[in-house]
Every structure is written in structure tokens, then in C-alpha cells.
Design an enzyme around this catalytic site. Structure first.
Site, PDB file in Angstrom:
ATOM      1  N   HIS A 138       0.833  -1.200   0.000  1.00  0.00           N
ATOM      2  CA  HIS A 138       0.000   0.000   0.000  1.00  0.00           C
ATOM      3  C   HIS A 138       0.874   1.259   0.000  1.00  0.00           C
ATOM      4  O   HIS A 138       1.765   1.412   0.836  1.00  0.00           O
ATOM      5  CB  HIS A 138      -0.947   0.022   1.212  1.00  0.00           C
ATOM      6  CG  HIS A 138      -2.038   1.019   1.021  1.00  0.00           C
ATOM      7  ND1 HIS A 138      -1.866   2.360   1.277  1.00  0.00           N
ATOM      8  CD2 HIS A 138      -3.299   0.881   0.533  1.00  0.00           C
ATOM      9  CE1 HIS A 138      -2.987   3.006   0.976  1.00  0.00           C
ATOM     10  NE2 HIS A 138      -3.867   2.124   0.532  1.00  0.00           N
ATOM     11  N   ASP A 194      -7.879   4.138   3.970  1.00  0.00           N
ATOM     12  CA  ASP A 194      -7.915   3.927   2.524  1.00  0.00           C
ATOM     13  C   ASP A 194      -8.079   2.438   2.190  1.00  0.00           C
ATOM     14  O   ASP A 194      -8.834   2.069   1.291  1.00  0.00           O
ATOM     15  CB  ASP A 194      -6.593   4.469   1.933  1.00  0.00           C
ATOM     16  CG  ASP A 194      -6.665   4.589   0.435  1.00  0.00           C
ATOM     17  OD1 ASP A 194      -7.531   5.343  -0.043  1.00  0.00           O
ATOM     18  OD2 ASP A 194      -5.884   3.894  -0.256  1.00  0.00           O
TER      19      ASP A 194
END
Ligand code: FES
Length: 384
Positions: free
Chosen positions: A191, A343
Site C-alpha cells: 500500500h 484507505d
């Protein structure tokens, strides 16, 4: 032991604070934060070690698993208790997980109102709140959607895998609640915000170094090691840790030399190296003066960072002749880390992938039958 478990869990419920007090709206989305956990006080150390040593997903003795596990746990207790005493008497992992979960849910309530209210459920494998206690609470709260969110960014069958097998055992025994959707976030080593968070923490630490060593300091990314037997079985952890390291260094534009090293080996069998402590001695011999150590596979502080790196490694490094050694903090409550978690969950909710196909695939040389049944169960029962 049950009494201690109940007492600890009640204390934990209190620690959730007013946000989850009676009268608060019942959660629509539950986020189960899987991690290994840590003893809250030194009296819990023995049982904590015992649970690890008798977990067949972590360690497989050729015979008498339970007896061997009990023997090792008993032998190691006093030494490990001393370490916990030296870092304040207990593990801070629960404190950090509660804070991270609370910050995550506040942000999700704002940014994903359609799935609000959100509530986080710390679910530990070897310490309270245990995975089954967290899942009991999730059922009591009658959430519509449950997301099992591994707090190990890089997947290993010995850590994430063991926790997922535990989640599977729970639902296999109790059944999945009617109308509850279950889905999984199993890994997030690549990520971009996780990489940005580590890069930011490293930059801060580099800035604090004297100018004459700043550019030549070696960035030592340190992760928990794994027995070579597990690596050769096909455990994805080493490649996923390597992935995070590369992304962090890209983010830093390769400003300094770096090396990935492995810590916390136990027992006589071969483990993945090079080891963190040996590497520090090796660099000292090569004449390196400054090191910046990054706990790249830990998202919050615990014994491996606070004792093994901050006390033992620093002592070894100074003895070996390293002049400056600094340790980058774990992500803890760094705003970029909370943003990364948010997120990840938001994208998961928007995706049509209830479970990552990688999770349903076993290691090529897996011999653990529970892996087979649990992966099949997740594949068949997860929905978004
Ligand atoms: Fe990796 Fe079973 S050991 S899937």
C-alpha cells in the site's frame, strides 16, 4: 485463568471509552483487527508463551507437541518476564490497537457514511482480547458487515495464517450470523500510504543525525525472522516484506544505503538471515559509523521494538563500535498510517473482492490440513 480473561476483557471494554458506551449507536460495520497481542502484565507471560508454543500453525514439534510447548514456555517465562519488566511491565500493543481502531473508525464514519457507524474489535491470537471474545462481541452487536482486517501488513502463515485459521474455527463452530456479510483484508504490504508513512518516519530520524554521517547512515529494515523450513514451504512473508522495503526506498528516492535484516530467531533450527544483531556487528567491522533501524513489519510498538531493538541491539551496536544507532518508531498513530488503514478499508468496501484469491491459495508445500479447510470456508462464505 478464565477469571483473569474475563477481568482483562472487562477492562478493555472500559478502555473503549464513551464512544462505545451504552447509548452509542450500534455499529453497522465491524472491523476485526487481527494481531498476535501481548501480555498486559508479567503474570500473563507464561500463558501467553504457552499459547504460542502450542500453536501448530507457528511451531511443529516432531512429537509430543503439547508437552514440548509446555516445557519451553515454562523454561522461558522468567527471562521473558524480566524483559517485560524492563519495558514498563507489559505490552503496549493493546493500547496502540485500541487507539488505531478508534482513529480509523472516526475517519471512516466521516468518509464512508453509508457504512457507518463503524466499530473496531481488537482480536488477538495469544492474549486478551482473544479472537473468539472479539467475534462474540461482534455477534452480540449484530453488525451487518464484518471485515476481518489483518494488522500484519505482510502475510505469513505463522502469524496472519494462524489468526485466520482461528477465525475460521470460530465460525465453523458457531456458524455465520444470519444477514451478516463477512469479508477479509489479509495483506497490504504494497500500500502506497504505508510506504509513505515509513518514509516520513525515516526522514525524521535521518534529519536528527549529525550532518557528517547523515548521507552515509545505513538504513537497516528489520523484520521478525522465520524458520527456513517455513520459507521453503512457500510462506509469502519474505517477499512481501521485501516489497514494502523497496516501496519505502523508492519513496525516499534511495537517499541512503539500506539492507533488509531479520530479528528474533529462537531455537537451534536454521532461520532466515542475515540476522539484525549479526548485521550490526558486520557493519561495525566494515567501519560504518551510523545506523537507522526500521521495524518494517510491526505496526505498533511491542517487546521486539522496545526491548530487542531499543535495549539489546543498541547495547550490541555500541559494544561493536557503531557510534550512532537510532530506531525509527513503529507507525502507531502516525496520521499517514491512519490514512493508510482508512484507505485500505474504504477501497475494500468499494471492491467486489470479499477475499483475496491469494489467501485461498495454499503454500506449495503446505502440510497443514486446517489451511485447506479454512481457505475453502472463506472462499465459500465471504461476501461483500
Ligand atoms: Fe502456508 Fe498452510 S502453511 S498455507
Amino acid at each position: 485463568m478464565l477469571a483473569i480473561r474475563n477481568l482483562t476483557f472487562s477492562c478493555i471494554k472500559l478502555q473503549y471509552g464513551a464512544r462505545y458506551a451504552s447509548g452509542a449507536p450500534s455499529p453497522k460495520t465491524g472491523i476485526v483487527m487481527l494481531n498476535m497481542g501481548g501480555p498486559q502484565n508479567i503474570d500473563q507471560v507464561h500463558d501467553y508463551l504457552l499459547r504460542i508454543m502450542t500453536d501448530r500453525d507457528v511451531i511443529q514439534f516432531p512429537f509430543a507437541q503439547d508437552y514440548m510447548g509446555q516445557w519451553i514456555a515454562k523454561r522461558r517465562t522468567a527471562k521473558v518476564q524480566k524483559r517485560y519488566q524492563e519495558i514498563g511491565g507489559g505490552s503496549p500493543i493493546l493500547k496502540w490497537t485500541i487507539l488505531q481502531g478508534d482513529l480509523l473508525c472516526k475517519k471512516l464514519d466521516k468518509e464512508s457514511p453509508e457504512t457507518a457507524p463503524h466499530r473496531a474489535y481488537p482480536a488477538f491470537r495469544y492474549a486478551s482480547p482473544f479472537t473468539d471474545e472479539a467475534l462474540d462481541q461482534l455477534n452480540k452487536d449484530k453488525v451487518e458487515r464484518a471485515i476481518i482486517f489483518s494488522q500484519y501488513p505482510q502475510y505469513s502463515c505463522a502469524t496472519s495464517g494462524s489468526s485466520f485459521n482461528m477465525v475460521y474455527r470460530y465460525f465453523e463452530k458457531h456458524g455465520l450470523m444470519k444477514n451478516m456479510k463477512l469479508s477479509i483484508i489479509d495483506r497490504w504490504s504494497a500500500h502506497p500510504l504505508l510506504a509513505k508513512c515509513f518514509a516520513d518516519l525515516i526522514k525524521n530520524e535521518l534529519q536528527n543525525l549529525p550532518e557528517d554521517v547523515r548521507n552515509e547512515a545505513v538504513i537497516l529494515f528489520s523484520a521478525h525472522s522465520l524458520p527456513l523450513k517455513a520459507v521453503n514451504r512457500g510462506d509469502p512473508y519474505p517477499s512481501e516484506v521485501g516489497c514494502t522495503v523497496q516501496l519505502v526506498m523508492n519513496e525516499l528516492r534511495h537517499c541512503n544505503p539500506f539492507q533488509l535484516v531479520w530479528q528474533s530467531k529462537v531455537g537451534p533450527l536454521p532461520w532466515l538471515g542475515p540476522f539484525t544483531d549479526d548485521s550490526v556487528k558486520g557493519y561495525a567491522k566494515q567501519g560504518k559509523k551510523a545506523l537507522v533501524v526500521v521495524p518494517i513489519a510491526f505496526v505498533n510498538e511491542h517487546i521486539e521494538t522496545l526491548h530487542e531493538l531499543d535495549i539489546e541491539l543498541v547495547e550490541d551496536a555500541h559494544k561493536a563500535g557503531i557510534q550512532i544507532i537510532r530506531r525509527v518508531p513503529a507507525p502507531n498513530d502516525h496520521p499517514l498510517f491512519i490514512e493508510a488503514m482508512t484507505d485500505i478499508v474504504k477501497n475494500h468496501l468499494k471492491s467486489n473482492q470479499a477475499v483475496n484469491p491469494k489467501l485461498t491459495n495454499r503454500c506449495p508445500h503446505c502440510e497443514n490440513d486446517v489451511c485447506a479447510t479454512s481457505k475453502k470456508w472463506f472462499f465459500e462464505n465471504c461476501t461483500l
